[in-house]
Design an enzyme around this catalytic site. Structure first.
Site, PDB file in Angstrom:
ATOM      1  N   GLN A  70       0.837  -1.201   0.000  1.00  0.00           N
ATOM      2  CA  GLN A  70       0.000   0.000   0.000  1.00  0.00           C
ATOM      3  C   GLN A  70       0.866   1.243   0.000  1.00  0.00           C
ATOM      4  O   GLN A  70       1.954   1.245   0.550  1.00  0.00           O
ATOM      5  CB  GLN A  70      -0.871   0.034   1.259  1.00  0.00           C
ATOM      6  CG  GLN A  70      -1.708  -1.189   1.491  1.00  0.00           C
ATOM      7  CD  GLN A  70      -2.816  -1.337   0.503  1.00  0.00           C
ATOM      8  OE1 GLN A  70      -3.274  -0.364  -0.055  1.00  0.00           O
ATOM      9  NE2 GLN A  70      -3.234  -2.555   0.253  1.00  0.00           N
ATOM     10  N   LYS A  71       0.334   2.288  -0.566  1.00  0.00           N
ATOM     11  CA  LYS A  71       1.097   3.535  -0.658  1.00  0.00           C
ATOM     12  C   LYS A  71       1.599   3.966   0.718  1.00  0.00           C
ATOM     13  O   LYS A  71       2.741   4.372   0.880  1.00  0.00           O
ATOM     14  CB  LYS A  71       0.191   4.616  -1.254  1.00  0.00           C
ATOM     15  CG  LYS A  71       0.969   5.632  -2.043  1.00  0.00           C
ATOM     16  CD  LYS A  71       0.038   6.641  -2.687  1.00  0.00           C
ATOM     17  CE  LYS A  71       0.012   6.488  -4.190  1.00  0.00           C
ATOM     18  NZ  LYS A  71      -1.160   7.090  -4.794  1.00  0.00           N
TER      19      LYS A  71
END
Lengths: 184, 347
Positions: A70-71
């Site tokens: 995930q970012k």
């Protein structure tokens, strides 16, 4: 006997390798890890943090680190770089919209000093999907041919069917073994 | 003093037989030593494996080397396909040889090791020379504008380019252009009612992008579903066998069963969800969840196709990647109160 020789002898005795598995979210990192380890892949949740697996393969002890993509987790990737022998970069071959993202993240990783000695294996995952790009297309999109700093290889695979996972890991082990355990 | 003399005398007294005895003893000890050495040698031999002898190594190594050299020499003048095959074989064999050498390192003497490495080095050089000669690689050259070249090739493939300018836009043209052939879905639509049937989406990856004020019905079981840049839409989909990926979605209503749901950059959106593992949100605000209630005639069959477990629905377990405080619920998502849930999907 120099220090390097002693270190190599120690490594040889242990026959232990540390592999770091990274990639954008939804690429299939955890699925690859679980499938490779022969576990059920139907109940996998998005990784909130990381998974570590230690397994034996071809006489080597592999420590595989699977870190969420995930970012908001990417800034933590750096915490896992230390003493990595092999980097596994997992790509969702069907996710055309984020290939540019994927290329940027990978090229940033390859500039990392602490990953300088690591071998790079790119898994073009999800080849079982009809809309998946071929590994040649992925190779072009990620500009892999421009990589001169690392040994690298791209392999099309499917974590769901297990296709080519073994071939990829075998290549990675052979390359690392030839590098670490070789005489100079 | 006296005792010494006495001792001497005693020795002298038994002189003859004493000398014989000493000799006998010496003989015996010598014999024992030889036997011992023999035994040790035997033990050592039984311990050491035949493969760990330098003769075995050198004979195997030389045999393999000769084999590779022969392969390489047979390359000249052969057909391209044959050459490729032979080179490939030679490469694998060289790698195997390197590995064999590495494995044998421990019992080889320095000299042997260096000799073998030199031989291997030579072999690798001649291998790459042969490769270069038989299958010359494309010459590498710097191009001034890679991006421009990329775009040019994209334009070649798809004559009417929709976007100009930034690299991101370029990649989108390429994507949109390539989409109809391999991926199925809709893009760039406004205020339309669109449907897909099971035949069109079954076991495929479905991509919906840049939709505004649309109503979408996907009857069937796709393998993945991607939603990107959605505004004011109602999107209903049959059971998705793996993951649903939502990015940049606003003011919309979504409904689907899936294995995983990953939601990004989404605001003011309702999700009617059946998820067998977990749903996550990241960089989202005002996303609300309720159990999946949409139904259509072949839903049951599509559930079977997807392999999803009907009995397991974790729609209330949403992980927020921007909210890692344990115990305190994330403010970015809520459960839709039962009274406010949509019951009729046909309107």
């Amino acid at each position: 006997m120099g220090l390097l020789t002693i270190l190599k002898k120690m490594k040889q005795k242990e026959r232990e390798m540390r592999l770091l598995m990274l990639g954008l979210d939804n690429a299939g990192k955890t699925t690859i890890l679980k499938k490779f380890n022969g576990e059920d892949v139907s109940t996998i949740s998005p990784t909130l943090g990381f998974n570590i697996k230690t397994l034996e393969h071809k006489g080597f002890k592999l420590n595989i680190w699977d870190v969420g993509g995930q970012k908001s987790l990417r800034s933590y990737w750096r915490n896992y770089f230390e003493s990595t022998d092999g980097l596994v970069w997992v790509v969702d071959s069907a996710d055309r919209l984020r290939l540019e993202d994927c290329r940027q993240e990978l090229s940033a990783l390859l500039l990392e000093e602490r990953l300088a000695g690591a071998t790079l294996l790119v898994f073009a995952n999800k080849q079982d999907l009809p809309g998946a790009l071929s590994k040649e297309a992925i190779r072009e999109a990620l500009a892999l041919d421009n990589i001169k700093s690392h040994h690298w290889c791209i392999i099309g695979c499917s974590a769901v069917t297990g296709e080519n996972l073994l071939a990829g890991v075998d290549w990675l082990l052979d390359d690392i073994a030839a590098r670490i355990f070789t005489a100079d | 003093m006296a005792s010494v003399i006495e001792g001497n005398e005693e020795n002298g007294f038994s002189g003859e037989s004493g000398a014989v005895r000493i000799q006998e003893r010496l003989q015996k000890r010598h014999q024992a030593r030889i036997e011992d050495a023999e035994r040790r040698k035997e033990a050592k031999e039984s311990h050491s494996v035949a493969e760990e002898k330098s003769e075995y190594f050198s004979s195997t190594f030389n045999r393999e080397r000769a084999c590779i050299e022969e392969l390489l020499s047979s390359c000249s003048g052969a057909e391209r396909a044959v050459v490729t095959e032979k080179l490939e074989e030679a490469t694998t064999k060289t790698l195997q040889l390197q590995k064999f050498l590495n494995d044998s390192m421990q019992f080889l003497t320095q000299y042997e090791l260096r000799q073998a490495q030199a031989a291997l080095q030579k072999l690798q050089t001649s291998l790459s020379e042969t490769k270069e000669e038989a299958l010359p690689r494309k010459k590498f050259a710097f191009r001034t504008r890679t991006k421009a070249a990329d775009k040019a090739s994209a334009q070649d493939a798809h004559p009417p380019p929709r976007d100009e300018g930034t690299p991101l836009e370029t990649s989108r043209t390429q994507v949109d252009g390539a989409a109809p052939a391999e991926q199925c879905g809709f893009s760039n639509m406004t205020s339309e009612f669109i449907t897909k049937t099971a035949e069109e989406i079954q076991k495929r990856d479905v991509l919906l992008t840049h939709l505004t004020n649309c109503k979408v019905r996907l009857f069937g079981s796709p393998s993945t579903l991607h939603l990107k840049h959605i505004d004011g839409c109602e999107i209903l989909c049959g059971p998705v066998s793996s993951s649903v990926f939502v990015d940049n979605c606003r003011n919309s209503v979504l409904a689907f069963p899936c294995q995983q749901l990953r939601t990004h950059n989404t605001t003011d959106t309702q999700v009617y969800l059946h998820v067998t593992s977990r749903a996550i949100i990241e960089d989202c605000r005002a996303v609300s969840f309720a159990p999946f209630t949409w139904s259509y005639p072949t839903l049951e069959e599509d559930f079977t196709v997807s392999g999803l477990d009907r009995a397991r629905n974790n729609w209330t377990e949403v992980d927020d990647f921007n909210w890692l405080a344990a115990g305190i619920p994330s403010p970015n998502w809520t459960v839709i109160p039962e009274a406010d849930r949509k019951a009729n999907w046909d309107s």
